[in-house]
Design an enzyme around this catalytic site. Structure first.
Site, PDB file in Angstrom:
ATOM      1  N   ASP A  33       0.855  -1.195   0.000  1.00 34.71           N
ATOM      2  CA  ASP A  33       0.000   0.000   0.000  1.00 34.71           C
ATOM      3  C   ASP A  33       0.889   1.242   0.000  1.00 34.71           C
ATOM      4  O   ASP A  33       1.893   1.290   0.714  1.00 34.71           O
ATOM      5  CB  ASP A  33      -0.912  -0.018   1.231  1.00 34.71           C
ATOM      6  CG  ASP A  33      -2.069   0.956   1.117  1.00 34.71           C
ATOM      7  OD1 ASP A  33      -3.221   0.494   1.044  1.00 34.71           O
ATOM      8  OD2 ASP A  33      -1.808   2.187   1.104  1.00 34.71           O
ATOM      9  N   ILE A  34       0.533   2.247  -0.780  1.00 39.91           N
ATOM     10  CA  ILE A  34       1.373   3.452  -0.832  1.00 39.91           C
ATOM     11  C   ILE A  34       1.283   4.300   0.438  1.00 39.91           C
ATOM     12  O   ILE A  34       2.158   5.124   0.676  1.00 39.91           O
ATOM     13  CB  ILE A  34       1.065   4.414  -2.022  1.00 39.91           C
ATOM     14  CG1 ILE A  34      -0.406   4.517  -2.305  1.00 39.91           C
ATOM     15  CG2 ILE A  34       1.880   4.091  -3.228  1.00 39.91           C
ATOM     16  CD1 ILE A  34      -0.719   5.705  -3.191  1.00 39.91           C
ATOM     17  N   ASN A  91     -12.627  -3.523   2.748  1.00 41.31           N
ATOM     18  CA  ASN A  91     -13.597  -2.432   2.782  1.00 41.31           C
ATOM     19  C   ASN A  91     -14.527  -2.577   1.578  1.00 41.31           C
ATOM     20  O   ASN A  91     -14.062  -2.782   0.452  1.00 41.31           O
ATOM     21  CB  ASN A  91     -12.876  -1.082   2.726  1.00 41.31           C
ATOM     22  CG  ASN A  91     -12.000  -0.858   3.939  1.00 41.31           C
ATOM     23  OD1 ASN A  91     -12.368  -1.218   5.054  1.00 41.31           O
ATOM     24  ND2 ASN A  91     -10.830  -0.263   3.735  1.00 41.31           N
ATOM     25  N   HIS A 104     -10.185  -5.661  -3.232  1.00 37.25           N
ATOM     26  CA  HIS A 104      -8.856  -5.836  -2.650  1.00 37.25           C
ATOM     27  C   HIS A 104      -8.990  -6.172  -1.176  1.00 37.25           C
ATOM     28  O   HIS A 104      -9.924  -5.743  -0.507  1.00 37.25           O
ATOM     29  CB  HIS A 104      -7.989  -4.580  -2.817  1.00 37.25           C
ATOM     30  CG  HIS A 104      -8.647  -3.323  -2.339  1.00 37.25           C
ATOM     31  ND1 HIS A 104      -9.596  -2.658  -3.081  1.00 37.25           N
ATOM     32  CD2 HIS A 104      -8.494  -2.599  -1.196  1.00 37.25           C
ATOM     33  CE1 HIS A 104      -9.997  -1.587  -2.420  1.00 37.25           C
ATOM     34  NE2 HIS A 104      -9.352  -1.530  -1.266  1.00 37.25           N
ATOM     35  N   HIS A 106      -6.759  -5.854   2.331  1.00 40.21           N
ATOM     36  CA  HIS A 106      -5.589  -5.312   3.019  1.00 40.21           C
ATOM     37  C   HIS A 106      -5.068  -6.397   3.959  1.00 40.21           C
ATOM     38  O   HIS A 106      -5.838  -6.940   4.753  1.00 40.21           O
ATOM     39  CB  HIS A 106      -5.959  -4.105   3.881  1.00 40.21           C
ATOM     40  CG  HIS A 106      -6.522  -2.939   3.143  1.00 40.21           C
ATOM     41  ND1 HIS A 106      -5.820  -1.759   2.968  1.00 40.21           N
ATOM     42  CD2 HIS A 106      -7.728  -2.739   2.552  1.00 40.21           C
ATOM     43  CE1 HIS A 106      -6.583  -0.895   2.310  1.00 40.21           C
ATOM     44  NE2 HIS A 106      -7.737  -1.457   2.058  1.00 40.21           N
TER      45      HIS A 106
HETATM   46  P1  AMP Z   1      -9.821   1.170   0.335  1.00 38.12           P
HETATM   47  O1  AMP Z   1     -10.346   2.256   1.214  1.00 38.12           O
HETATM   48  O2  AMP Z   1      -9.958  -0.177   0.982  1.00 38.12           O
HETATM   49  O3  AMP Z   1     -10.425   1.224  -1.054  1.00 38.12           O
HETATM   50  O4  AMP Z   1      -8.270   1.432   0.240  1.00 38.12           O
HETATM   51  C1  AMP Z   1      -7.575   1.698  -0.933  1.00 38.12           C
HETATM   52  C2  AMP Z   1      -6.115   1.642  -0.593  1.00 38.12           C
HETATM   53  O5  AMP Z   1      -5.382   1.725  -1.794  1.00 38.12           O
HETATM   54  C3  AMP Z   1      -5.612   2.766   0.317  1.00 38.12           C
HETATM   55  O6  AMP Z   1      -5.043   2.191   1.494  1.00 38.12           O
HETATM   56  C4  AMP Z   1      -4.567   3.483  -0.532  1.00 38.12           C
HETATM   57  O7  AMP Z   1      -3.460   3.919   0.223  1.00 38.12           O
HETATM   58  C5  AMP Z   1      -4.178   2.400  -1.538  1.00 38.12           C
HETATM   59  N1  AMP Z   1      -3.665   2.871  -2.804  1.00 38.12           N
HETATM   60  C6  AMP Z   1      -4.217   3.799  -3.626  1.00 38.12           C
HETATM   61  N2  AMP Z   1      -3.488   3.943  -4.730  1.00 38.12           N
HETATM   62  C7  AMP Z   1      -2.443   3.078  -4.634  1.00 38.12           C
HETATM   63  C8  AMP Z   1      -1.324   2.747  -5.459  1.00 38.12           C
HETATM   64  N3  AMP Z   1      -1.122   3.362  -6.639  1.00 38.12           N
HETATM   65  N4  AMP Z   1      -0.451   1.813  -5.028  1.00 38.12           N
HETATM   66  C9  AMP Z   1      -0.638   1.216  -3.831  1.00 38.12           C
HETATM   67  N5  AMP Z   1      -1.672   1.464  -3.010  1.00 38.12           N
HETATM   68  C10 AMP Z   1      -2.567   2.392  -3.392  1.00 38.12           C
END
Ligand code: AMP
Length: 121
Positions: A33-34, A91, A104, A106
């Site tokens: 995760d970024i 989520n 996805h 986490h």
């Molecule tokens: P969610 O709220 O479960 O949809 O979380 C989306 C997650 O994606 C967040 O924790 C972001 O930090 C992560 N995210 C968004 N863009 C990227 C990316 N390009 N590379 C890695 N993680 C990302």
């Protein structure tokens, strides 16, 4: 709601934007995760176009589901969190605060994560 092929994880799957990949199999990709919320914070995504956990659970094939869950285990093993434990979060939708509309999970670990949620109704 239909799947948006322009979402950021679809772009990662197509190789249009980079990711910090840590694992891949025929049905899933895992990358860091970024904005990590723990020492280990990895996202595991299916390679198929599924917008949410519900969409994936309802429509993915048995092979896709098995491949995805094997990827979750491989990531836990590879990141060294199996013995100490970890948390999986998917989520889903508005109330679940899902930001990226590609399913996805986490995987978080590397420290004690505390209670799952603050109390509240
Ligand atoms: P969610 O709220 O479960 O949809 O979380 C989306 C997650 O994606 C967040 O924790 C972001 O930090 C992560 N995210 C968004 N863009 C990227 C990316 N390009 N590379 C890695 N993680 C990302």
């Amino acid at each position: 709601m239909s799947y948006d092929p322009q979402n950021i994880f679809a772009k990662i799957l197509r190789g249009e934007i980079p990711c910090d990949k840590i694992y891949e199999n025929g049905h899933a990709l895992a990358f860091r995760d970024i904005h990590p919320k723990a020492p280990v914070h990895v996202l595991i995504i299916p390679k198929g176009a599924y917008e949410s956990s519900s969409d994936f659970s309802e429509k993915a094939s048995a092979e896709e589901i098995a491949g995805f869950m094997r990827a979750v285990h491989a990531v836990a093993e590879q990141t060294g969190v199996l013995d100490a434990g970890y948390r999986l979060i998917a989520n889903t939708g508005a109330n679940g605060h899902q930001e990226v509309p590609h399913f996805h999970v986490h995987l978080l670990g590397g420290r004690p994560l505390g209670a799952m949620l603050q109390a509240g109704r």
